[in-house]
Design a protein around this motif. Structure first.
Motif, PDB file in Angstrom:
ATOM      1  N   SER A   1     -21.069  -1.494  12.384  1.00 41.10           N
ATOM      2  CA  SER A   1     -20.127  -0.463  11.950  1.00 41.10           C
ATOM      3  C   SER A   1     -18.868  -1.160  11.498  1.00 41.10           C
ATOM      4  O   SER A   1     -18.536  -2.246  11.983  1.00 41.10           O
ATOM      5  CB  SER A   1     -19.769   0.480  13.098  1.00 41.10           C
ATOM      6  OG  SER A   1     -20.877   1.219  13.503  1.00 41.10           O
ATOM      7  N   GLU A   2     -18.142  -0.527  10.571  1.00 39.11           N
ATOM      8  CA  GLU A   2     -16.883  -1.081  10.068  1.00 39.11           C
ATOM      9  C   GLU A   2     -15.763  -0.065  10.230  1.00 39.11           C
ATOM     10  O   GLU A   2     -15.996   1.137  10.170  1.00 39.11           O
ATOM     11  CB  GLU A   2     -16.998  -1.420   8.583  1.00 39.11           C
ATOM     12  CG  GLU A   2     -18.006  -2.479   8.262  1.00 39.11           C
ATOM     13  CD  GLU A   2     -18.069  -2.794   6.774  1.00 39.11           C
ATOM     14  OE1 GLU A   2     -17.315  -2.174   5.980  1.00 39.11           O
ATOM     15  OE2 GLU A   2     -18.875  -3.658   6.399  1.00 39.11           O
ATOM     16  N   ALA A   3     -14.550  -0.579  10.420  1.00 39.36           N
ATOM     17  CA  ALA A   3     -13.343   0.252  10.431  1.00 39.36           C
ATOM     18  C   ALA A   3     -12.281  -0.505   9.647  1.00 39.36           C
ATOM     19  O   ALA A   3     -12.243  -1.738   9.671  1.00 39.36           O
ATOM     20  CB  ALA A   3     -12.885   0.516  11.861  1.00 39.36           C
ATOM     21  N   LEU A   4     -11.420   0.241   8.952  1.00 39.15           N
ATOM     22  CA  LEU A   4     -10.381  -0.362   8.112  1.00 39.15           C
ATOM     23  C   LEU A   4      -9.005   0.140   8.515  1.00 39.15           C
ATOM     24  O   LEU A   4      -8.846   1.292   8.911  1.00 39.15           O
ATOM     25  CB  LEU A   4     -10.613  -0.030   6.641  1.00 39.15           C
ATOM     26  CG  LEU A   4     -11.922  -0.508   6.022  1.00 39.15           C
ATOM     27  CD1 LEU A   4     -12.107   0.134   4.656  1.00 39.15           C
ATOM     28  CD2 LEU A   4     -11.911  -2.006   5.901  1.00 39.15           C
ATOM     29  N   ALA A   5      -8.008  -0.745   8.369  1.00 37.80           N
ATOM     30  CA  ALA A   5      -6.612  -0.360   8.574  1.00 37.80           C
ATOM     31  C   ALA A   5      -5.748  -1.182   7.625  1.00 37.80           C
ATOM     32  O   ALA A   5      -5.868  -2.406   7.578  1.00 37.80           O
ATOM     33  CB  ALA A   5      -6.171  -0.588  10.015  1.00 37.80           C
ATOM     34  N   GLU A   6      -4.928  -0.496   6.851  1.00 36.44           N
ATOM     35  CA  GLU A   6      -3.954  -1.156   5.985  1.00 36.44           C
ATOM     36  C   GLU A   6      -2.638  -1.212   6.764  1.00 36.44           C
ATOM     37  O   GLU A   6      -2.264  -0.251   7.418  1.00 36.44           O
ATOM     38  CB  GLU A   6      -3.754  -0.351   4.701  1.00 36.44           C
ATOM     39  CG  GLU A   6      -5.025  -0.131   3.895  1.00 36.44           C
ATOM     40  CD  GLU A   6      -5.433  -1.357   3.111  1.00 36.44           C
ATOM     41  OE1 GLU A   6      -4.554  -2.148   2.730  1.00 36.44           O
ATOM     42  OE2 GLU A   6      -6.648  -1.517   2.865  1.00 36.44           O
ATOM     43  N   PHE A   7      -1.950  -2.353   6.696  1.00 33.87           N
ATOM     44  CA  PHE A   7      -0.672  -2.492   7.389  1.00 33.87           C
ATOM     45  C   PHE A   7       0.241  -3.405   6.585  1.00 33.87           C
ATOM     46  O   PHE A   7      -0.202  -4.063   5.638  1.00 33.87           O
ATOM     47  CB  PHE A   7      -0.869  -3.015   8.822  1.00 33.87           C
ATOM     48  CG  PHE A   7      -1.403  -4.428   8.888  1.00 33.87           C
ATOM     49  CD1 PHE A   7      -0.548  -5.508   9.090  1.00 33.87           C
ATOM     50  CD2 PHE A   7      -2.757  -4.673   8.755  1.00 33.87           C
ATOM     51  CE1 PHE A   7      -1.045  -6.798   9.143  1.00 33.87           C
ATOM     52  CE2 PHE A   7      -3.262  -5.967   8.807  1.00 33.87           C
ATOM     53  CZ  PHE A   7      -2.396  -7.022   9.007  1.00 33.87           C
ATOM     54  N   GLU A   8       1.513  -3.438   6.960  1.00 38.01           N
ATOM     55  CA  GLU A   8       2.498  -4.246   6.236  1.00 38.01           C
ATOM     56  C   GLU A   8       3.277  -5.113   7.219  1.00 38.01           C
ATOM     57  O   GLU A   8       3.580  -4.702   8.328  1.00 38.01           O
ATOM     58  CB  GLU A   8       3.461  -3.340   5.476  1.00 38.01           C
ATOM     59  CG  GLU A   8       4.506  -4.088   4.687  1.00 38.01           C
ATOM     60  CD  GLU A   8       5.436  -3.165   3.901  1.00 38.01           C
ATOM     61  OE1 GLU A   8       6.180  -3.680   3.064  1.00 38.01           O
ATOM     62  OE2 GLU A   8       5.422  -1.941   4.158  1.00 38.01           O
ATOM     63  N   VAL A   9       3.598  -6.325   6.772  1.00 38.60           N
ATOM     64  CA  VAL A   9       4.485  -7.208   7.522  1.00 38.60           C
ATOM     65  C   VAL A   9       5.735  -7.354   6.668  1.00 38.60           C
ATOM     66  O   VAL A   9       5.665  -7.807   5.528  1.00 38.60           O
ATOM     67  CB  VAL A   9       3.831  -8.596   7.802  1.00 38.60           C
ATOM     68  CG1 VAL A   9       4.827  -9.509   8.502  1.00 38.60           C
ATOM     69  CG2 VAL A   9       2.570  -8.424   8.624  1.00 38.60           C
ATOM     70  N   LYS A  10       6.892  -6.950   7.207  1.00 41.11           N
ATOM     71  CA  LYS A  10       8.161  -7.003   6.463  1.00 41.11           C
ATOM     72  C   LYS A  10       8.986  -8.177   6.908  1.00 41.11           C
ATOM     73  O   LYS A  10       9.000  -8.561   8.026  1.00 41.11           O
ATOM     74  CB  LYS A  10       8.957  -5.710   6.675  1.00 41.11           C
ATOM     75  CG  LYS A  10       8.313  -4.523   6.026  1.00 41.11           C
ATOM     76  CD  LYS A  10       9.229  -3.335   6.162  1.00 41.11           C
ATOM     77  CE  LYS A  10       8.659  -2.152   5.423  1.00 41.11           C
ATOM     78  NZ  LYS A  10       9.525  -1.008   5.467  1.00 41.11           N
TER      79      LYS A  10
ATOM     80  N   PRO B   1       1.770 -13.807  11.288  1.00 45.30           N
ATOM     81  CA  PRO B   1       2.083 -12.870  10.205  1.00 45.30           C
ATOM     82  C   PRO B   1       2.399 -13.568   8.878  1.00 45.30           C
ATOM     83  O   PRO B   1       2.949 -14.663   8.839  1.00 45.30           O
ATOM     84  CB  PRO B   1       3.302 -12.124  10.723  1.00 45.30           C
ATOM     85  CG  PRO B   1       3.963 -13.078  11.647  1.00 45.30           C
ATOM     86  CD  PRO B   1       2.848 -13.873  12.269  1.00 45.30           C
ATOM     87  N   ILE B   2       2.020 -12.894   7.809  1.00 52.58           N
ATOM     88  CA  ILE B   2       2.374 -13.273   6.444  1.00 52.58           C
ATOM     89  C   ILE B   2       2.987 -12.032   5.817  1.00 52.58           C
ATOM     90  O   ILE B   2       2.406 -10.944   5.904  1.00 52.58           O
ATOM     91  CB  ILE B   2       1.123 -13.710   5.650  1.00 52.58           C
ATOM     92  CG1 ILE B   2       0.462 -14.914   6.325  1.00 52.58           C
ATOM     93  CG2 ILE B   2       1.474 -14.013   4.200  1.00 52.58           C
ATOM     94  CD1 ILE B   2      -0.892 -15.280   5.745  1.00 52.58           C
ATOM     95  N   ARG B   3       4.160 -12.180   5.216  1.00 53.42           N
ATOM     96  CA  ARG B   3       4.837 -11.011   4.623  1.00 53.42           C
ATOM     97  C   ARG B   3       3.973 -10.376   3.545  1.00 53.42           C
ATOM     98  O   ARG B   3       3.302 -11.052   2.785  1.00 53.42           O
ATOM     99  CB  ARG B   3       6.176 -11.420   4.020  1.00 53.42           C
ATOM    100  CG  ARG B   3       7.212 -11.816   5.042  1.00 53.42           C
ATOM    101  CD  ARG B   3       8.551 -12.135   4.356  1.00 53.42           C
ATOM    102  NE  ARG B   3       9.434 -12.880   5.222  1.00 53.42           N
ATOM    103  CZ  ARG B   3      10.273 -12.318   6.090  1.00 53.42           C
ATOM    104  NH1 ARG B   3      10.331 -11.019   6.197  1.00 53.42           N
ATOM    105  NH2 ARG B   3      11.047 -13.087   6.850  1.00 53.42           N
ATOM    106  N   GLY B   4       4.009  -9.037   3.531  1.00 50.67           N
ATOM    107  CA  GLY B   4       3.306  -8.290   2.500  1.00 50.67           C
ATOM    108  C   GLY B   4       2.344  -7.262   3.064  1.00 50.67           C
ATOM    109  O   GLY B   4       2.270  -7.042   4.263  1.00 50.67           O
ATOM    110  N   GLN B   5       1.621  -6.608   2.138  1.00 52.60           N
ATOM    111  CA  GLN B   5       0.612  -5.611   2.489  1.00 52.60           C
ATOM    112  C   GLN B   5      -0.692  -6.331   2.836  1.00 52.60           C
ATOM    113  O   GLN B   5      -1.072  -7.283   2.155  1.00 52.60           O
ATOM    114  CB  GLN B   5       0.366  -4.669   1.308  1.00 52.60           C
ATOM    115  CG  GLN B   5       1.512  -3.745   0.987  1.00 52.60           C
ATOM    116  CD  GLN B   5       1.661  -2.677   2.035  1.00 52.60           C
ATOM    117  OE1 GLN B   5       2.744  -2.495   2.570  1.00 52.60           O
ATOM    118  NE2 GLN B   5       0.606  -1.962   2.356  1.00 52.60           N
ATOM    119  N   HIS B   6      -1.368  -5.853   3.866  1.00 53.00           N
ATOM    120  CA  HIS B   6      -2.602  -6.483   4.311  1.00 53.00           C
ATOM    121  C   HIS B   6      -3.629  -5.420   4.692  1.00 53.00           C
ATOM    122  O   HIS B   6      -3.273  -4.282   5.000  1.00 53.00           O
ATOM    123  CB  HIS B   6      -2.349  -7.382   5.526  1.00 53.00           C
ATOM    124  CG  HIS B   6      -1.364  -8.460   5.248  1.00 53.00           C
ATOM    125  ND1 HIS B   6      -1.667  -9.577   4.517  1.00 53.00           N
ATOM    126  CD2 HIS B   6      -0.049  -8.571   5.581  1.00 53.00           C
ATOM    127  CE1 HIS B   6      -0.601 -10.347   4.421  1.00 53.00           C
ATOM    128  NE2 HIS B   6       0.398  -9.756   5.057  1.00 53.00           N
TER     129      HIS B   6
END
Length: 125
Positions: free
Chosen positions: A116-125, A97-102
Protein backbone atom coordinates in the motif's frame (compact mmCIF):
# COMPACT_ATOMS: atom_id res chain seq x y z
CA UNK A 1 -20.74 -11.62 -4.75
CA UNK A 2 -21.28 -7.89 -4.86
CA UNK A 3 -18.86 -7.01 -7.67
CA UNK A 4 -16.16 -5.66 -5.34
CA UNK A 5 -12.76 -7.16 -4.57
CA UNK A 6 -12.67 -10.32 -2.48
CA UNK A 7 -10.01 -10.56 0.22
CA UNK A 8 -8.94 -13.85 1.73
CA UNK A 9 -6.58 -14.70 4.52
CA UNK A 10 -5.33 -18.21 5.02
CA UNK A 11 -2.49 -20.67 5.01
CA UNK A 12 -1.21 -22.30 1.86
CA UNK A 13 0.41 -25.69 2.48
CA UNK A 14 3.78 -26.02 0.75
CA UNK A 15 5.48 -29.44 0.53
CA UNK A 16 9.00 -29.68 1.84
CA UNK A 17 11.54 -32.46 2.12
CA UNK A 18 14.28 -32.42 4.72
CA UNK A 19 17.30 -34.68 5.10
CA UNK A 20 17.52 -35.59 8.75
CA UNK A 21 20.16 -37.68 10.55
CA UNK A 22 21.57 -40.72 8.68
CA UNK A 23 20.23 -39.40 5.35
CA UNK A 24 16.65 -40.27 6.17
CA UNK A 25 14.07 -38.22 4.25
CA UNK A 26 11.32 -36.52 6.21
CA UNK A 27 8.41 -34.89 4.35
CA UNK A 28 5.95 -32.41 5.75
CA UNK A 29 3.67 -29.55 4.80
CA UNK A 30 4.75 -26.08 5.86
CA UNK A 31 2.06 -23.42 6.31
CA UNK A 32 2.84 -20.29 4.30
CA UNK A 33 0.76 -17.15 4.95
CA UNK A 34 -1.39 -16.06 2.03
CA UNK A 35 -3.11 -12.70 2.10
CA UNK A 36 -4.83 -10.79 -0.65
CA UNK A 37 -5.60 -7.71 1.42
CA UNK A 38 -2.93 -4.98 1.34
CA UNK A 39 -1.50 -3.46 4.53
CA UNK A 40 -3.18 -0.50 6.23
CA UNK A 41 -1.01 2.60 6.00
CA UNK A 42 -1.24 6.21 7.19
CA UNK A 43 1.35 8.99 7.30
CA UNK A 44 1.20 10.62 10.73
CA UNK A 45 3.98 13.18 10.14
CA UNK A 46 4.45 15.37 8.30
CA UNK A 47 0.80 16.08 7.70
CA UNK A 48 -0.16 16.95 4.11
CA UNK A 49 0.48 20.65 3.45
CA UNK A 50 2.48 21.08 6.65
CA UNK A 51 5.35 23.57 6.71
CA UNK A 52 8.50 22.84 8.73
CA UNK A 53 11.19 25.38 9.65
CA UNK A 54 14.61 24.66 8.15
CA UNK A 55 16.18 25.73 11.44
CA UNK A 56 14.65 22.73 13.22
CA UNK A 57 17.59 20.71 11.88
CA UNK A 58 15.58 17.62 10.92
CA UNK A 59 12.22 16.38 9.75
CA UNK A 60 10.82 13.24 11.34
CA UNK A 61 8.64 11.04 9.18
CA UNK A 62 6.14 8.91 11.12
CA UNK A 63 4.04 6.17 9.51
CA UNK A 64 1.38 3.98 11.08
CA UNK A 65 1.15 0.60 9.33
CA UNK A 66 -0.42 -2.76 10.12
CA UNK A 67 -1.33 -6.00 8.40
CA UNK A 68 -3.17 -9.20 9.32
CA UNK A 69 -0.28 -11.41 8.17
CA UNK A 70 2.59 -9.14 9.25
CA UNK A 71 4.71 -6.42 7.70
CA UNK A 72 7.96 -7.04 5.88
CA UNK A 73 8.99 -3.37 5.70
CA UNK A 74 7.97 0.26 5.29
CA UNK A 75 9.89 2.32 2.72
CA UNK A 76 10.28 6.10 2.90
CA UNK A 77 10.62 7.76 -0.53
CA UNK A 78 11.30 11.51 -0.61
CA UNK A 79 11.03 13.32 -3.94
CA UNK A 80 11.26 9.99 -5.76
CA UNK A 81 14.39 8.79 -3.94
CA UNK A 82 14.37 5.86 -1.50
CA UNK A 83 15.58 7.52 1.69
CA UNK A 84 15.24 4.63 4.12
CA UNK A 85 13.32 1.54 5.20
CA UNK A 86 12.17 0.19 8.53
CA UNK A 87 11.30 -3.42 9.34
CA UNK A 88 9.90 -2.94 12.85
CA UNK A 89 7.60 -0.47 14.53
CA UNK A 90 7.74 2.38 15.20
CA UNK A 91 8.02 3.17 11.49
CA UNK A 92 9.84 6.48 11.60
CA UNK A 93 12.79 8.10 9.89
CA UNK A 94 14.73 11.31 10.58
CA UNK A 95 15.55 13.27 7.41
CA UNK A 96 17.94 16.26 7.11
CA UNK A 97 15.83 19.14 5.78
CA UNK A 98 16.28 20.74 2.37
CA UNK A 99 14.45 24.01 1.71
CA UNK A 100 11.52 23.80 -0.67
CA UNK A 101 8.45 21.74 -1.51
CA UNK A 102 8.78 17.99 -1.04
CA UNK A 103 6.73 14.83 -1.38
CA UNK A 104 6.91 11.85 0.94
CA UNK A 105 5.65 8.51 -0.31
CA UNK A 106 5.45 5.71 2.23
CA UNK A 107 5.13 2.13 0.96
CA UNK A 108 4.19 -0.72 3.30
CA UNK A 109 4.83 -4.29 2.10
CA UNK A 110 3.42 -7.30 3.92
CA UNK A 111 4.88 -10.80 4.25
CA UNK A 112 2.74 -12.01 1.34
CA UNK A 113 4.14 -9.30 -0.98
CA UNK A 114 1.07 -7.01 -1.02
CA UNK A 115 1.77 -3.30 -0.71
CA UNK A 116 0.00 0.00 0.00
CA UNK A 117 1.14 3.58 -0.60
CA UNK A 118 0.39 6.89 1.11
CA UNK A 119 1.48 10.37 0.00
CA UNK A 120 2.09 13.65 1.81
CA UNK A 121 3.31 16.93 0.33
CA UNK A 122 5.15 19.22 2.75
CA UNK A 123 7.39 22.29 2.74
CA UNK A 124 10.64 23.19 4.49
CA UNK A 125 11.03 26.98 4.86
Amino acid sequence: LCGGPVYLLGLLPRPSTVVAGYQRLVSSLLPVPVAYQPPRLRIGAPLPGQSRPFESGSVTFQVDASDAVGLQRVDFIVDGILTGSRTTAPYSLVWPPIRGQHSLKAVATDLAGNSSEALAEFEVK
